[in-house]
Design a protein around this motif. Sequence first.
Motif: not given
Length: 572
Positions: A98-123
């Motif tokens: 759950f923590f990982k999922q929230d991290l990915i969501s925050l990264i997407k919302v904040l458009k963290i450079s080089k991260w937010h455009k990738r299809p991120l998965t918790t695994s």
Amino acid sequence: MDISPANIRDTPPHSRPRSRSRSRSKTRTPTSRSSSAQRRPSLNSTASSSSSISTISHKRSLSSSSLNKLIVTATQIDHDRSIPSVQVYLDNSLPLDFFKQDLISLIKVLKISKWHKRPLTTSNLLVNRISGALTNSIYKLEYVDQENNKLPALLLRVYGKNVDELIDRDNELSILIKLSQKRIGPRLLGIFSNGRFEQFLDGFVTLNKLQIRDEVISQILGRRMKDLHYKIELDEQSDLGPQPTCWKLIEKWLKLFETELLPGYLDANMDPQKIFMVSFPQFKKIIQKYKQWLFNKYDAENFTANYKFCHNDTQYGNLLLHESFKPEDIVYDSSASNDNVTTIKSTSNKKDTSLAVIDFEYSGPNFPAYDIANHFTEWMSDYHDAERSYYIHDDKYPTQVEQLNLIKSYVEYDFQYPSSNLKTEKKFDDLINDSTNPVSIIQYEIEKLYNECIYWRASPQIFWGLWGLIQNGPLKPPANNSNASEQGINGTYNITVGTESLTLDDKDEEDGVLLEDAITSNDDDFDYLKYANQKFALVLGELIQFGIIDKTDIDEEYWPVIKYLDTKTYNV
């Protein structure tokens, strides 16, 4: 940098490292897990809990909410850089997935450079806990996809509990922006309500208790401090108040403890004198006497002229050294030190950028001597001690030569004269006019700064002692020992309610107590009350030797606890 795998929760309990914390509850069992917030309530716990983006009970992550309703604002750094910010809380006590999922969501919302455009998965997201931080929970985030493609690592900082009154986050942000404009420290990448994402400094490793004692590294730190003190400009309108940062916060925390926390100590049957070794009213008077004694050592009319931008928390956990650094690369030679027996090496500054200073949460205008004295006192701490991480080892305080090694490096680098207006027997004009012997001016400044560090040394002990009490938070009143009965399906069950222990003894935690999950905030992994007691033991030892108080002002039962450091100074 000490990194512990976040998935330690998957290892058998008996194979986990022993927690540094001492349970205040003698009734805890492996099945009675409670959250950090329950054991140590926040001074603003209502606001924190209501704002959390997800809770264990609901198992709901940020990704399941409506992301497009979140308003992202931008804080401008300069004409081409800004930092995105969003008003949402991250709950780092969630189960790992759950923590990982929230991290990915925050990264997407904040458009963290080089991260937010990738299809991120918790695994594919790796979350590792970095140990050593006391105020915050720090994580290293890494991402490696199925094709072994890597993203640049991120540093995640989740603010600790009970720090609303410790840290002015708006002021911290303004300082970080100022540092960012000077290209000092890691880049800020995104901000949320209770934390932020930063650039992870690859190749840098946190210093440890032994490395800070290395004479070459210590000289580098002296020069890096000088850069910070003199190259970050202060704002005359907001930074030059009547008190330096440390004393503004000391005054604030004294009042906070008295009004918000002290009544709870009394309700919990905890005598504050066990911590302060004197009554709290007496402690306040002692602190004010020391403050007046200290401030009177400087020119009152030009008191704020002594202010420089200071870090104010130069413990080894905030000092990073690049793994490629080799001390022998910058050693020139050895020259005789003041006692003509030992030697102080002469080093070059060409590798000074190999040492980075991080975490500017407590920084602000202060006396440079405070920064240096604070660092020296951190030599006495071992925050990774499995049994007594709170303990102050006064025998580990740097020797006079070890202190002079750093101070000499600090003074000689980018030489400034006069560095302060400390009142001395020697007159500035007489030294300046003695142009035939410029070495005497440098020697004077070294000895003067050494003395200042001795005079200021009690200030960081007061500061961090009070910090420990605020960080610890309110105490719970003890429950009454009682037996109650409740009607069950097949009979009556007796229920025993135990009394929570609130003592400062050194007894080990009972076997079988459930360790905190590695990904959970570690606010309870450190005994702040014992830490505060150790700091105040140093304070009393200093003030007794300065003649500010008499040993007989303290109850004799506490005399063996008092710690004494060398207070001899140079005749300047």
